[in-house]
Design an enzyme around this catalytic site. Structure first.
Site, PDB file in Angstrom:
ATOM      1  N   SER A  26     -24.000 -18.544   2.226  1.00  0.00           N
ATOM      2  CA  SER A  26     -24.567 -17.245   1.893  1.00  0.00           C
ATOM      3  C   SER A  26     -25.022 -17.191   0.438  1.00  0.00           C
ATOM      4  O   SER A  26     -24.324 -17.659  -0.463  1.00  0.00           O
ATOM      5  CB  SER A  26     -23.532 -16.151   2.148  1.00  0.00           C
ATOM      6  OG  SER A  26     -24.021 -14.887   1.784  1.00  0.00           O
ATOM      7  N   GLY A  53     -25.486 -11.972   1.348  1.00  0.00           N
ATOM      8  CA  GLY A  53     -24.508 -10.892   1.365  1.00  0.00           C
ATOM      9  C   GLY A  53     -25.163  -9.534   1.542  1.00  0.00           C
ATOM     10  O   GLY A  53     -26.117  -9.209   0.829  1.00  0.00           O
ATOM     11  N   ASN A  76     -23.505 -17.915 -11.311  1.00  0.00           N
ATOM     12  CA  ASN A  76     -24.433 -16.909 -10.809  1.00  0.00           C
ATOM     13  C   ASN A  76     -23.761 -15.548 -10.778  1.00  0.00           C
ATOM     14  O   ASN A  76     -22.553 -15.433 -10.540  1.00  0.00           O
ATOM     15  CB  ASN A  76     -24.968 -17.289  -9.422  1.00  0.00           C
ATOM     16  CG  ASN A  76     -24.120 -16.747  -8.293  1.00  0.00           C
ATOM     17  OD1 ASN A  76     -24.294 -15.600  -7.871  1.00  0.00           O
ATOM     18  ND2 ASN A  76     -23.183 -17.559  -7.803  1.00  0.00           N
ATOM     19  N   ALA A  77     -24.562 -14.525 -11.045  1.00  0.00           N
ATOM     20  CA  ALA A  77     -24.096 -13.140 -10.974  1.00  0.00           C
ATOM     21  C   ALA A  77     -25.260 -12.297 -10.459  1.00  0.00           C
ATOM     22  O   ALA A  77     -25.837 -11.494 -11.180  1.00  0.00           O
ATOM     23  CB  ALA A  77     -23.627 -12.650 -12.345  1.00  0.00           C
ATOM     24  N   ILE A  78     -25.622 -12.538  -9.204  1.00  0.00           N
ATOM     25  CA  ILE A  78     -26.772 -11.860  -8.602  1.00  0.00           C
ATOM     26  C   ILE A  78     -26.485 -10.377  -8.394  1.00  0.00           C
ATOM     27  O   ILE A  78     -27.357  -9.523  -8.584  1.00  0.00           O
ATOM     28  CB  ILE A  78     -27.159 -12.513  -7.265  1.00  0.00           C
ATOM     29  CG1 ILE A  78     -27.379 -14.025  -7.450  1.00  0.00           C
ATOM     30  CG2 ILE A  78     -28.393 -11.847  -6.675  1.00  0.00           C
ATOM     31  CD1 ILE A  78     -28.457 -14.379  -8.442  1.00  0.00           C
ATOM     32  N   CYS A 136     -15.244  -8.762  -3.283  1.00  0.00           N
ATOM     33  CA  CYS A 136     -15.823  -7.574  -3.907  1.00  0.00           C
ATOM     34  C   CYS A 136     -14.744  -6.668  -4.495  1.00  0.00           C
ATOM     35  O   CYS A 136     -13.623  -6.616  -3.989  1.00  0.00           O
ATOM     36  CB  CYS A 136     -16.634  -6.791  -2.880  1.00  0.00           C
ATOM     37  SG  CYS A 136     -18.052  -7.695  -2.266  1.00  0.00           S
ATOM     38  N   ASN A 198     -14.635 -19.367  -1.975  1.00  0.00           N
ATOM     39  CA  ASN A 198     -15.708 -18.687  -2.690  1.00  0.00           C
ATOM     40  C   ASN A 198     -15.758 -19.263  -4.121  1.00  0.00           C
ATOM     41  O   ASN A 198     -14.961 -20.137  -4.473  1.00  0.00           O
ATOM     42  CB  ASN A 198     -15.454 -17.180  -2.725  1.00  0.00           C
ATOM     43  CG  ASN A 198     -16.725 -16.366  -2.856  1.00  0.00           C
ATOM     44  OD1 ASN A 198     -17.725 -16.851  -3.378  1.00  0.00           O
ATOM     45  ND2 ASN A 198     -16.693 -15.129  -2.401  1.00  0.00           N
ATOM     46  N   THR A 199     -16.649 -18.777  -4.944  1.00  0.00           N
ATOM     47  CA  THR A 199     -16.789 -19.315  -6.300  1.00  0.00           C
ATOM     48  C   THR A 199     -15.602 -18.976  -7.206  1.00  0.00           C
ATOM     49  O   THR A 199     -14.898 -17.995  -6.981  1.00  0.00           O
ATOM     50  CB  THR A 199     -18.065 -18.771  -6.961  1.00  0.00           C
ATOM     51  OG1 THR A 199     -18.032 -17.337  -6.912  1.00  0.00           O
ATOM     52  CG2 THR A 199     -19.301 -19.271  -6.250  1.00  0.00           C
ATOM     53  N   GLY A 252     -17.559 -26.018  -1.484  1.00  0.00           N
ATOM     54  CA  GLY A 252     -17.330 -26.020  -2.924  1.00  0.00           C
ATOM     55  C   GLY A 252     -17.674 -27.363  -3.531  1.00  0.00           C
ATOM     56  O   GLY A 252     -16.837 -28.260  -3.566  1.00  0.00           O
TER      57      GLY A 252
END
Length: 325
Positions: A26, A53, A76-78, A136, A198-199, A252
């Site tokens: 994703s 997402g 990343n921080a989209i 989140c 996840n990251t 990962g």
């Protein structure tokens, strides 16, 4: 050996037939349709595609910069930019070819109730499965990430489970103390599978301005730099999952067939490819070929025979947190 009705690379994941163990992650391929424009790529090379997402309402995402390259990785921080769940179901899903591969929705929310509502929207759609992004922040709990609190993680899974009959994949955060304990609670709450991991959270700083490079100050670190952490977390979660028949998408830092095989041996049923796609869009075919060659070389007829076959060193100390004493 394998037969025509049971291809060498095919895997069963929550009752879904994946043509290969590869899952496109994703956020790395948009909503699927844009990646098919890469010349030489075919959706038939992958078992499933995780869509970007999606939240209940449209989101514009974070201020720039949103992406920053790091040694052996990427921050990343989209900010979950997306057009909203209803738009995705009504306008985007009808454009996808569900005959080529499986498509998995990735859902997010700022409250438990939002997760449930997004899940209900996707439940009434042709989507094959739902991945729950529990990294989140919970706005009702002062911004604490759902995924870092086992009780909140389980609660999200519980409400989503009630909102849909589709297979549920819970995406676990590595930014927590006890990932195996969290996984156990999510299994009890009704998850069908896990995506691990996840990251990791990270930061980059501009030394001249003395300010964070990312507009969001911090972001998620992905790429080869996080692979050792991801491998360990995958194996830790596998210890909980194996007796329950719960499959794992190990992810990962996977960039080669050797990387993918490590995750499968550690306990993954499927493997997620993400950051590698940014610099080698055709990497999936190479990874498939490498996995197939390995299976044939070792006389294995399917990927499932390799999952969880890691043989640990029995003489290793159990509680040596540093590994150097």
């Amino acid at each position: 050996m394998h037969t025509e009705d049971k291809p060498l690379l095919a895997v069963d994941f929550c009752g879904m037939n994946f043509a290969s163990p590869i899952v496109l992650l994703s956020g790395c391929v948009g909503f699927g349709e844009e990646y098919t424009r890469v010349q030489g790529f075919s959706n038939r090379e992958v078992g499933a595609v995780c869509l970007k997402g999606t939240t209940l309402e449209p989101r514009l995402g974070n201020a720039p910069h949103r992406v920053y390259e790091t040694p052996q990785g990427m921050l990343n921080a989209i900010g979950l930019q997306n057009p909203g769940a209803r738009y995705v179901v009504d306008k985007i899903l009808p454009t996808l070819d569900f005959g080529e591969t499986r498509f998995i929705a990735n859902i997010s929310g700022s409250t438990v109730e939002e997760y449930a509502e997004v899940a209900r929207i996707f439940d009434d759609s042709p989507i094959d499965a739902i991945e729950i992004n529990i990294s989140c922040p919970n706005v009702k709990a002062g911004g604490v990430a759902f995924g870092n609190d086992p009780a909140m993680s389980a609660k999200v899974v519980e409400v989503v489970r009630k909102a849909t009959n589709k297979p549920l994949i819970t995406k676990l955060s590595p930014n927590q103390t006890d990932i195996a304990g969290n996984a156990r609670g999510c299994i009890e709450a009704g998850t069908d599978a896990f995506a691990v991991i996840n990251t990791l959270m990270g930061m980059a700083i501009d030394i001249e301005s003395r300010t964070p490079i990312l507009g969001n100050n911090q972001g998620g670190l992905s790429g080869p730099a996080i692979k050792p952490v991801a491998l360990l977390r995958t194996h830790q979660v596998y210890q909980v999952c194996r007796d329950h028949g719960i499959p794992i998408i190990g992810q990962g830092g996977i960039t080669t067939a050797e990387d993918a095989l490590e995750f499968i041996i550690a306990g993954a049923t499927a493997v997620g490819i993400g950051t590698a796609l940014f610099y080698d869009p055709l990497v999936c075919g190479k990874i498939n070929a490498g996995i197939a060659a390995y299976l044939k070389r070792h006389g294995l007829s399917e990927v499932a025979q390799l999952t969880g076959t890691l043989s640990l060193n029995t003489s290793a100390p159990r509680n040596n947190c540093c590994g150097v004493k």
